[in-house]
Design an enzyme around this catalytic site. Structure first.
Site, short mmCIF file in Angstrom:
data_model
loop_
_atom_site.label_atom_id
_atom_site.label_comp_id
_atom_site.label_asym_id
_atom_site.label_seq_id
_atom_site.Cartn_x
_atom_site.Cartn_y
_atom_site.Cartn_z
N ARG A 1 14.84 1.36 2.21
CA ARG A 1 13.48 1.21 2.75
C ARG A 1 12.58 0.53 1.72
O ARG A 1 11.82 -0.38 2.06
CB ARG A 1 12.94 2.60 3.12
CG ARG A 1 11.49 2.65 3.60
CD ARG A 1 11.18 4.06 4.08
NE ARG A 1 9.77 4.37 4.13
CZ ARG A 1 8.96 4.09 5.15
NH1 ARG A 1 9.42 3.47 6.22
NH2 ARG A 1 7.68 4.44 5.13
N HIS B 1 2.91 3.30 7.36
CA HIS B 1 1.99 3.94 6.42
C HIS B 1 0.61 4.04 7.04
O HIS B 1 0.08 3.05 7.55
CB HIS B 1 1.88 3.13 5.12
CG HIS B 1 3.08 3.24 4.24
ND1 HIS B 1 3.34 2.36 3.21
CD2 HIS B 1 4.08 4.15 4.21
CE1 HIS B 1 4.46 2.71 2.61
NE2 HIS B 1 4.93 3.79 3.19
N TYR C 1 4.23 -1.17 -3.84
CA TYR C 1 5.24 -2.24 -3.90
C TYR C 1 4.74 -3.47 -4.63
O TYR C 1 5.53 -4.30 -5.04
CB TYR C 1 5.68 -2.61 -2.47
CG TYR C 1 6.39 -1.47 -1.80
CD1 TYR C 1 7.68 -1.09 -2.19
CD2 TYR C 1 5.77 -0.73 -0.80
CE1 TYR C 1 8.32 -0.03 -1.60
CE2 TYR C 1 6.41 0.35 -0.21
CZ TYR C 1 7.68 0.69 -0.62
OH TYR C 1 8.31 1.76 -0.04
N LYS D 1 5.80 9.55 11.66
CA LYS D 1 5.10 10.78 11.30
C LYS D 1 3.93 11.03 12.23
O LYS D 1 3.21 10.11 12.60
CB LYS D 1 4.61 10.70 9.85
CG LYS D 1 5.72 10.79 8.82
CD LYS D 1 5.14 10.81 7.42
CE LYS D 1 6.22 11.02 6.38
NZ LYS D 1 5.67 11.04 5.01
N ARG E 1 12.29 5.19 7.95
CA ARG E 1 12.53 6.42 7.19
C ARG E 1 13.86 7.00 7.68
O ARG E 1 14.24 6.81 8.84
CB ARG E 1 11.42 7.44 7.43
CG ARG E 1 10.03 7.00 6.99
CD ARG E 1 9.00 8.08 7.30
NE ARG E 1 7.67 7.69 6.84
CZ ARG E 1 6.77 7.08 7.60
NH1 ARG E 1 7.05 6.78 8.87
NH2 ARG E 1 5.58 6.76 7.10
N HIS F 1 16.23 5.83 1.22
CA HIS F 1 14.89 5.42 0.79
C HIS F 1 14.94 4.19 -0.10
O HIS F 1 14.00 3.39 -0.12
CB HIS F 1 14.20 6.58 0.07
CG HIS F 1 12.80 6.79 0.55
ND1 HIS F 1 12.48 7.07 1.86
CD2 HIS F 1 11.61 6.72 -0.11
CE1 HIS F 1 11.17 7.17 1.99
NE2 HIS F 1 10.62 6.96 0.81
#
Length: 306
Positions: A248, A271, A280, A172, A148, A245
């Site tokens: 990514r 994730h 995806y 995150k 990210r 992004h």
């Protein structure tokens, strides 16, 4: 109740998010932005007096100017904010609980072809300046690890393994993951570290891989966006199609197209839920077509007909 008092409650909530929830600064800023907009809408109202109908009117108003995903984010923010106010005995009820989340349309991620990515990175290598070397490394890291943009700009020297073979990424919620460093990335990384050392000769080194003289002491997301957009225009690419992004997304899509397991891609991207990664699978129509042609039972019938 004054607007100033309500703003103080919002600041208390942000402190709670930082200490108890360990949320990143970017996430906390996003929460604060949402709450500030909410408080400006109701101005000097007593937060404890708000009813469900008041919140419905608020979301009806913001739906005119905000996407479904933005509305959902704002609703999540307010649910958490009022839960906090209840825990602090400032409010007795959460007026957001029965507000319906808007239906979200899953957008297919924009990706670049392998050739487009290679052309982009190759063009960056032509700039031999210090800034050019930094940009080359940042592009290599984005595409080779799927970082990210926030993870990229906040990388520290200590994130790099002693043998230059791996990268420790803090994602995150403070979650950590390791990603291997490719040989190509290793070469440009070593070159950049020489540039970085020269740049910091007369400055204090705070350990960020991409240091800056700004208030954050590292290159910011916004500044990197600006650099990337300007570079895209310079080499004749549409800046609307190029973003951190996008690289990514391209990282994930290209891996999937070459047979990588979805769980590995999920882990690589950081994730928490594999359903996020499954988006995806919608962009890999070529792979799906090949699978149908190679594996589907109808293949035998087609052979008989030809």
């Amino acid at each position: 109740m004054s607007a100033k008092e309500n703003l103080l409650k919002a600041e208390l909530f942000l402190e709670f998010l930082a200490v108890q929830k360990n949320l990143s600064e970017n996430t906390r800023n996003s929460y604060f932005f949402d709450i500030k907009g909410f408080l400006s809408f109701f101005r000097n109202i007593d937060l404890g007096s708000l009813e469900e109908k008041d919140l419905q009117n608020y979301f009806l108003e913001i739906s005119k100017k905000n996407s479904s995903s933005t509305q959902s984010r704002k609703l999540t923010t307010l649910i958490n904010f009022f839960d906090f106010l209840i825990s602090e005995k400032i409010c007795t009820k959460n007026p957001c609980l029965n507000i319906n989340f808007p239906k979200l349309e899953k957008k297919i991620p924009r990706i670049l072809s392998v050739k487009q990515v290679n052309d982009l990175i190759d063009e960056s290598y032509l700039d031999k300046s210090d800034h050019g070397i930094r940009l080359s490394l940042m592009l290599e890291l984005l595409y080779s690890t799927g970082l990210r943009v926030s993870e990229l700009v906040e990388l520290k020297l200590s994130s790099i393994g002693d043998d230059f073979q791996s990268l420790l990424i803090r994602g995150k919620g403070g979650k950590q993951r390791y990603m291997p460093i490719t040989e190509k990335t290793k070469i440009i990384l070593e070159r950049y570290l020489g540039v970085r050392k020269k740049k910091l000769q007369n400055r204090k080194d705070l350990g960020f891989l991409f240091p800056s003289t700004g208030s954050k002491n590292h290159l910011t997301r916004n500044r990197f966006f600006q650099i990337l957009k300007k570079f895209s225009r310079t080499i004749g690419l549409n800046p609307k199609n190029i973003s951190p992004h996008t690289l990514r997304h391209s990282f994930a899509s290209h891996l999937l197209n070459r047979g990588a397991d979805l769980r590995i891609i999920q882990s690589s991207l950081g994730h928490a839920d594999i359903s996020t990664t499954q988006i995806y699978t919608h962009v890999n129509s070529d792979k799906f077509k090949r699978l149908l042609e190679e594996k589907h039972p109808l293949k035998k019938i087609i052979k008989k007909l030809t």
